[in-house]
Design a protein around this motif. Structure first.
Motif, PDB file in Angstrom:
ATOM      1  N   TRP A  41       0.816  -1.212   0.000  1.00 24.41           N
ATOM      2  CA  TRP A  41       0.000   0.000   0.000  1.00 24.41           C
ATOM      3  C   TRP A  41       0.848   1.261   0.000  1.00 24.41           C
ATOM      4  CZ3 TRP A  41      -4.782  -0.930  -1.219  1.00 24.41           C
ATOM      5  CH2 TRP A  41      -5.307  -2.184  -0.936  1.00 24.41           C
ATOM      6  N   GLY A  42       2.123   1.160  -0.360  1.00 28.07           N
ATOM      7  CA  GLY A  42       2.990   2.325  -0.477  1.00 28.07           C
ATOM      8  C   GLY A  42       3.693   2.734   0.799  1.00 28.07           C
ATOM      9  N   GLN A  43       3.492   2.006   1.898  1.00 30.86           N
ATOM     10  CA  GLN A  43       4.160   2.355   3.141  1.00 30.86           C
ATOM     11  C   GLN A  43       5.614   1.859   3.094  1.00 30.86           C
ATOM     12  OE1 GLN A  43       2.156  -0.145   2.738  1.00 30.86           O
ATOM     13  NE2 GLN A  43       2.625  -1.865   4.056  1.00 30.86           N
ATOM     14  N   ALA A  44       6.526   2.567   3.779  1.00 28.78           N
ATOM     15  CA  ALA A  44       7.929   2.191   3.804  1.00 28.78           C
ATOM     16  C   ALA A  44       8.103   0.914   4.619  1.00 28.78           C
ATOM     17  CB  ALA A  44       8.770   3.311   4.389  1.00 28.78           C
ATOM     18  N   VAL A  45       8.804  -0.046   4.070  1.00 29.08           N
ATOM     19  CA  VAL A  45       9.025  -1.317   4.745  1.00 29.08           C
ATOM     20  C   VAL A  45      10.433  -1.375   5.314  1.00 29.08           C
ATOM     21  CG1 VAL A  45       9.170  -3.817   4.400  1.00 29.08           C
ATOM     22  CG2 VAL A  45       7.397  -2.503   3.265  1.00 29.08           C
ATOM     23  N   TYR A  46      11.418  -0.814   4.592  1.00 30.12           N
ATOM     24  CA  TYR A  46      12.813  -0.908   4.990  1.00 30.12           C
ATOM     25  C   TYR A  46      13.510   0.359   4.590  1.00 30.12           C
ATOM     26  CZ  TYR A  46      17.699  -2.304   4.894  1.00 30.12           C
ATOM     27  OH  TYR A  46      19.044  -2.364   5.092  1.00 30.12           O
ATOM     28  N   PRO A  47      14.453   0.899   5.277  1.00 30.20           N
ATOM     29  CA  PRO A  47      14.893   0.488   6.608  1.00 30.20           C
ATOM     30  C   PRO A  47      14.012   1.130   7.677  1.00 30.20           C
ATOM     31  CG  PRO A  47      16.311   2.236   5.810  1.00 30.20           C
ATOM     32  CD  PRO A  47      15.317   1.934   4.721  1.00 30.20           C
ATOM     33  N   ARG A  48      13.899   0.465   8.745  1.00 20.48           N
ATOM     34  CA  ARG A  48      13.125   0.997   9.857  1.00 20.48           C
ATOM     35  C   ARG A  48      14.019   1.938  10.661  1.00 20.48           C
ATOM     36  NH1 ARG A  48       8.439  -1.537   9.654  1.00 20.48           N
ATOM     37  NH2 ARG A  48       8.315  -3.718   9.115  1.00 20.48           N
ATOM     38  N   SER A  49      13.431   2.955  11.256  1.00 19.26           N
ATOM     39  CA  SER A  49      14.193   3.908  12.052  1.00 19.26           C
ATOM     40  C   SER A  49      14.642   3.239  13.342  1.00 19.26           C
ATOM     41  CB  SER A  49      13.338   5.127  12.361  1.00 19.26           C
ATOM     42  OG  SER A  49      14.076   6.047  13.109  1.00 19.26           O
ATOM     43  N   THR A  54      19.590   6.836  13.814  1.00 18.11           N
ATOM     44  CA  THR A  54      19.552   8.195  14.344  1.00 18.11           C
ATOM     45  C   THR A  54      20.961   8.683  14.668  1.00 18.11           C
ATOM     46  OG1 THR A  54      17.389   7.715  15.303  1.00 18.11           O
ATOM     47  CG2 THR A  54      18.523   9.657  16.124  1.00 18.11           C
ATOM     48  N   GLU A  55      21.776   7.833  15.271  1.00 10.78           N
ATOM     49  CA  GLU A  55      23.158   8.192  15.596  1.00 10.78           C
ATOM     50  C   GLU A  55      23.965   8.440  14.330  1.00 10.78           C
ATOM     51  OE1 GLU A  55      26.161   9.345  17.963  1.00 10.78           O
ATOM     52  OE2 GLU A  55      24.150   8.799  18.626  1.00 10.78           O
ATOM     53  N   ARG A  56      23.729   7.630  13.331  1.00  9.26           N
ATOM     54  CA  ARG A  56      24.443   7.788  12.059  1.00  9.26           C
ATOM     55  C   ARG A  56      24.084   9.125  11.402  1.00  9.26           C
ATOM     56  NH1 ARG A  56      24.360   3.509   7.029  1.00  9.26           N
ATOM     57  NH2 ARG A  56      25.944   4.568   5.823  1.00  9.26           N
ATOM     58  N   VAL A  57      22.815   9.510  11.455  1.00 16.88           N
ATOM     59  CA  VAL A  57      22.382  10.789  10.897  1.00 16.88           C
ATOM     60  C   VAL A  57      23.042  11.936  11.648  1.00 16.88           C
ATOM     61  CG1 VAL A  57      20.387  12.319  10.633  1.00 16.88           C
ATOM     62  CG2 VAL A  57      20.223   9.934   9.948  1.00 16.88           C
ATOM     63  N   LYS A  58      23.144  11.832  12.984  1.00 16.21           N
ATOM     64  CA  LYS A  58      23.798  12.878  13.769  1.00 16.21           C
ATOM     65  C   LYS A  58      25.265  13.014  13.373  1.00 16.21           C
ATOM     66  CE  LYS A  58      20.905  12.523  17.889  1.00 16.21           C
ATOM     67  NZ  LYS A  58      20.887  12.143  19.301  1.00 16.21           N
ATOM     68  N   LEU A  59      25.963  11.886  13.219  1.00 13.01           N
ATOM     69  CA  LEU A  59      27.371  11.922  12.835  1.00 13.01           C
ATOM     70  C   LEU A  59      27.548  12.533  11.449  1.00 13.01           C
ATOM     71  CD1 LEU A  59      28.604   8.444  14.147  1.00 13.01           C
ATOM     72  CD2 LEU A  59      29.199  10.697  15.038  1.00 13.01           C
ATOM     73  N   LEU A  60      26.687  12.141  10.519  1.00 14.85           N
ATOM     74  CA  LEU A  60      26.771  12.693   9.162  1.00 14.85           C
ATOM     75  C   LEU A  60      26.466  14.185   9.154  1.00 14.85           C
ATOM     76  CD1 LEU A  60      25.173   9.809   7.090  1.00 14.85           C
ATOM     77  CD2 LEU A  60      27.562  10.513   7.112  1.00 14.85           C
TER      78      LEU A  60
END
Length: 104
Positions: A41-49, A54-60
């Motif tokens: 139905w168009g919902q995101a399956v992967y990757p899950r948050s 979150t830590e990787r996004v902060k580092l980037l």
């Protein structure tokens, strides 16, 4: 020119196998490169948050800020070099001599 189904069956089978193979390849590439997969139905399956994501996004984000600051410093230095290169020779000589003069 009457074409029978049994004459088209191999072609239909090959097209079906190619379509499924392409779908599998596309899905594998999306997983490998971190793109989210879509469910039925168009919902995101992967990757899950997750906490790791979150830590990787902060580092980037912090690395991005450092790189932007460095780029700003490089732009300033380049502007100085461009000013020196395009400046007339007399003024450049005066500035170089002023730098060579001993400071009190």
């Amino acid at each position: 020119m009457d074409i029978q189904f049994h004459e088209l069956a191999p072609l239909i089978g090959i097209l079906g196998v190619l379509a499924i193979g392409g779908w599998i390849l596309t899905t594998w590439l999306r997983i490998r490169h971190g793109y989210p997969l879509d469910g039925a139905w168009g919902q995101a399956v992967y990757p899950r948050s997750s906490e790791e994501t979150t830590e990787r996004v902060k580092l980037l984000s912090s690395e991005n800020a450092q790189l932007r600051a460095e780029l700003g410093a490089i732009k300033d230095r380049l502007a100085t070099v461009e000013r020196i290169v395009t400046d007339d020779g007399h003024r450049l000589t005066q500035e170089i001599e002023a730098l060579r003069a001993p400071r009190n």
